[in-house]
Design an enzyme around this catalytic site. Structure first.
Site, PDB file in Angstrom:
ATOM      1  N   TYR A 290      -8.337 -70.812 -20.832  1.00 32.24           N
ATOM      2  CA  TYR A 290      -7.544 -72.051 -20.917  1.00 32.24           C
ATOM      3  C   TYR A 290      -6.175 -72.191 -20.347  1.00 32.24           C
ATOM      4  CZ  TYR A 290      -5.596 -76.316 -22.434  1.00 32.24           C
ATOM      5  OH  TYR A 290      -4.920 -77.824 -22.496  1.00 32.24           O
TER       6      TYR A 290
ATOM      7  N   SER B  65       0.267 -79.000 -20.083  1.00 23.96           N
ATOM      8  CA  SER B  65       0.136 -78.429 -21.236  1.00 23.96           C
ATOM      9  C   SER B  65       0.897 -77.279 -21.682  1.00 23.96           C
ATOM     10  CB  SER B  65      -1.265 -77.987 -21.610  1.00 23.96           C
ATOM     11  OG  SER B  65      -1.378 -77.023 -22.753  1.00 23.96           O
TER      12      SER B  65
END
Length: 229
Positions: free
Chosen positions: A148, A135
């Site tokens: 995250y 990501s």
């Protein structure tokens, strides 16, 4: 025997898209996830044979048992895609202990556990590919994504160090960094924002697999796929 590709988080989103792409290329795809119903939905759209395994990537025992089953059935694993991931997007003081643990355990520890279990077999055969879906949050921090991002920065560091550990072998470590996609991970955003700004996981899967294709005197170690208007 057909190439064996193992995909975690294969029940939806990018994992399901990657499963379809690999299957269309003739691979035997092993679908790993926590919900059999979702895995069966993915499997129903595959062109070639497949296997389904319910497993919890946050459990070292569950991962070990699952990978050993696959190795017994398929002899070896040619490609592992560490795709399972979860995100809870809030200001840091609003995150619960459970939410923090969930992101670290699934995103980071799950990637580590799965890699540990497949790497021994890959070393023995001196071949294989490990794909880590990192990501863009593993490169650029964002507000409301503190934990995250921490988990994904961890996967980035893990991938880079792992590549150094296997650099004298024919094992390839490949990291994929991408922006927001039209998946359940961003479901809350999708309710409030323009869907056209988000990537289609089918496109992302196609780009990843294209960059995994073997080429003479060339190896791609990572890619970054950016959103644009």
């Amino acid at each position: 025997m057909k190439e064996t590709v193992v995909i975690t988080g294969a029940g939806s989103g990018l994992g399901a898209s990657l499963a379809r792409k690999f299957s269309s290329l003739g691979s035997h795809v092993c679908l790993i996830g926590r919900t059999q119903e979702k895995l069966l939905e993915t499997a129903s759209k595959l062109e070639n044979d497949y296997s389904i395994f319910e497993a919890d990537v946050t459990s070292r025992v569950s991962v070990r048992n699952t990978i050993r089953k696959i190795q017994e059935e398929r002899d070896s694993i040619d490609c592992l895609v560490n795709n399972a991931g979860v995100g809870v997007f809030k200001c840091i003081e609003e995150l619960t202990e459970e939410e923090i643990n969930q992101m670290i355990d699934i995103n980071l520890k799950g990637t580590i556990y799965c890699t540990q279990e497949v790497l021994t077999g890959m070393r023995e055969k001196n071949k294989g590919t490990i794909v880590n879906i990192v990501s863009g949050s593993g490169k650029v921090a964002k507000p409301t994504e503190s934990v995250y991002s921490a988990s994904k920065f961890g996967v980035r560091g893990f991938s880079d160090a792992l590549a150094l550990e296997v650099e004298d072998s024919k094992i390839n470590i490949f990291s994929a960094y991408m922006g927001n996609m039209k998946t359940n991970l961003w479901r809350n955003d999708l309710e409030n924002k323009n869907l056209d700004l988000y990537m289609d996981p089918e496109d992302v899967a196609e780009i990843i697999i294209e960059n995994l294709k073997p080429r003479k005197h060339l190896n791609v170690s990572d890619i970054t796929i950016l959103n644009h208007n």
